[in-house]
Design an enzyme around this catalytic site. Structure first.
Site, mmCIF file in Angstrom:
data_model
loop_
_atom_site.group_PDB
_atom_site.id
_atom_site.type_symbol
_atom_site.label_atom_id
_atom_site.label_comp_id
_atom_site.label_asym_id
_atom_site.label_seq_id
_atom_site.Cartn_x
_atom_site.Cartn_y
_atom_site.Cartn_z
ATOM 1 N N GLY A 1 -0.312 -1.083 2.245
ATOM 2 C CA GLY A 1 0.605 -1.888 1.443
ATOM 3 C C GLY A 1 2.046 -1.853 1.942
ATOM 4 O O GLY A 1 2.964 -2.282 1.251
ATOM 5 N N HIS B 1 -10.070 6.443 -2.703
ATOM 6 C CA HIS B 1 -8.921 5.693 -2.164
ATOM 7 C C HIS B 1 -7.671 6.569 -2.318
ATOM 8 O O HIS B 1 -7.542 7.311 -3.308
ATOM 9 C CB HIS B 1 -8.764 4.374 -2.933
ATOM 10 C CG HIS B 1 -7.778 3.450 -2.276
ATOM 11 N ND1 HIS B 1 -6.418 3.596 -2.423
ATOM 12 C CD2 HIS B 1 -7.959 2.389 -1.446
ATOM 13 C CE1 HIS B 1 -5.806 2.661 -1.708
ATOM 14 N NE2 HIS B 1 -6.718 1.918 -1.108
ATOM 15 N N ASN C 1 -10.178 -5.173 -1.181
ATOM 16 C CA ASN C 1 -9.840 -4.271 -2.297
ATOM 17 C C ASN C 1 -8.741 -4.965 -3.102
ATOM 18 O O ASN C 1 -7.587 -4.981 -2.692
ATOM 19 C CB ASN C 1 -9.344 -2.929 -1.753
ATOM 20 C CG ASN C 1 -8.853 -2.006 -2.862
ATOM 21 O OD1 ASN C 1 -9.100 -2.261 -4.041
ATOM 22 N ND2 ASN C 1 -8.175 -0.937 -2.485
ATOM 23 N N TRP C 2 -9.160 -5.532 -4.226
ATOM 24 C CA TRP C 2 -8.193 -6.300 -5.032
ATOM 25 C C TRP C 2 -7.238 -5.403 -5.801
ATOM 26 O O TRP C 2 -6.291 -5.884 -6.412
ATOM 27 C CB TRP C 2 -8.944 -7.217 -6.000
ATOM 28 C CG TRP C 2 -9.412 -8.501 -5.377
ATOM 29 C CD1 TRP C 2 -9.149 -8.936 -4.101
ATOM 30 C CD2 TRP C 2 -10.207 -9.532 -5.996
ATOM 31 N NE1 TRP C 2 -9.730 -10.163 -3.893
ATOM 32 C CE2 TRP C 2 -10.383 -10.553 -5.041
ATOM 33 C CE3 TRP C 2 -10.780 -9.683 -7.261
ATOM 34 C CZ2 TRP C 2 -11.105 -11.714 -5.322
ATOM 35 C CZ3 TRP C 2 -11.508 -10.837 -7.533
ATOM 36 C CH2 TRP C 2 -11.665 -11.844 -6.574
HETATM 37 C C1 PEP Z 1 -6.108 -0.709 0.728
HETATM 38 O O1 PEP Z 1 -5.525 -0.519 -0.321
HETATM 39 O O2 PEP Z 1 -7.267 -0.282 0.863
HETATM 40 C C2 PEP Z 1 -5.390 -1.421 1.799
HETATM 41 C C3 PEP Z 1 -5.842 -1.333 3.011
HETATM 42 O O3 PEP Z 1 -4.283 -2.134 1.409
HETATM 43 P P1 PEP Z 1 -3.379 -3.101 2.340
HETATM 44 O O4 PEP Z 1 -4.329 -3.918 3.195
HETATM 45 O O5 PEP Z 1 -2.612 -3.925 1.399
HETATM 46 O O6 PEP Z 1 -2.536 -2.200 3.188
#
Ligand code: PEP
Length: 256
Positions: free
Chosen positions: A177, A99, A13-14
């Site tokens: 994140g 999301h 997921n960019w």
């Molecule tokens: C996401 O946003 O779907 C995610 C899992 O982000 P991260 O891996 O950066 O926690």
């Protein structure tokens, strides 16, 4: 992962990162780093404006094209929205739905998540439906009830066949994140709970064959342990999907 019943999936997921001009060098590097053995499906979910460049760069490879959202409307006067038929027309295979960042910053409700997932399925694409609890909900002991509600609401009105074509991503909001990963035991407990909820609202066969991902600071260092768990069929990867070498290592971890 239980590969006897389910297809593993590693989806990047960019988010709102990556310029169209940065895509080709990234994908060229990723293609060189990808393991030869195809132990999982691979997808990258890009911003709409980046998707054509991603489609071009990944053409002929095993990397499936994904979007991060879609409109619940078919077409017409919905300024700024993108429809399922527009996504389908450029070769999109996967669409992230619900999301936590869309639920939090754009007020997406469980009803809207359900409507979008149904549209994506009707168009023959795969929805990656995100569910997850906040830190507050976890601390108040509400995780299981919250996840059960979100899963039931997202899959409302779907046949067994439709549910089996969905991917559910368990993403605890406190782990996205933040660098704080759920432990493999915590992630397995909730992914198993998602499967149990599906069993309750559908059939044991449907629950056994639905792909359930973990997402939340999954990276090259912790992927193997998370993916060793029976009910975790892959990952939705944010930050680590922006580094081709790390993303390739997570994909390689599905070969265990
Ligand atoms: C996401 O946003 O779907 C995610 C899992 O982000 P991260 O891996 O950066 O926690």
């Amino acid at each position: 992962m239980n590969k006897k019943y389910r297809k593993a999936l590693i989806a990047g997921n960019w988010k709102m990162n990556m310029l169209p001009s940065e895509v080709k060098p990234f994908v060229d590097a990723l293609k060189l780093e990808l393991p030869k053995q195809k132990s999982c499906d691979v997808a990258i979910c890009a911003p709409f404006v980046v998707m054509p460049a991603l489609m071009k760069a990944t053409g002929g490879s095993r990397i499936g094209l994904g979007a991060q959202d879609v409109s619940a409307h078919d077409k017409g006067a919905y300024t700024g929205e993108v429809s399922v038929s527009q996504l389908k027309d450029i070769g999109t295979k996967y669409v992230i739905i619900g999301h936590s960042e869309r639920r939090q910053y754009h007020g997406e409700s469980d009803e809207l998540v359900n409507a979008k997932a149904l549209k994506v399925l009707e168009a023959g694409m795969t929805p990656i439906i995100c569910v997850g609890e906040s830190l507050d909900q976890r601390e108040r002991g509400l995780t299981l009830a919250h996840i059960e509600y979100q899963v039931k609401a997202a899959l409302y009105g779907m046949s067994e066949e439709m549910i089996r074509r969905c991917v559910i991503a368990y993403e605890p909001i406190w782990a996205i994140g933040t660098g704080k990963t759920a432990t493999a035991e915590q992630a397995e407990e909730i992914c198993g709970h998602v499967r149990a909820v599906i069993r309750k609202i559908s059939t044991a066969r449907t629950a056994r064959s639905t792909t359930i991902l973990y997402g939340g600071s999954m990276n090259a260092g912790n992927a193997a342990e998370l993916l060793s768990k029976d009910d975790i069929d892959g990952g939705l990867i944010g930050g680590a999907s922006l580094k081709s070498a790390d993303f390739a290592k997570i994909i390689a971890a599905t070969a265990q």
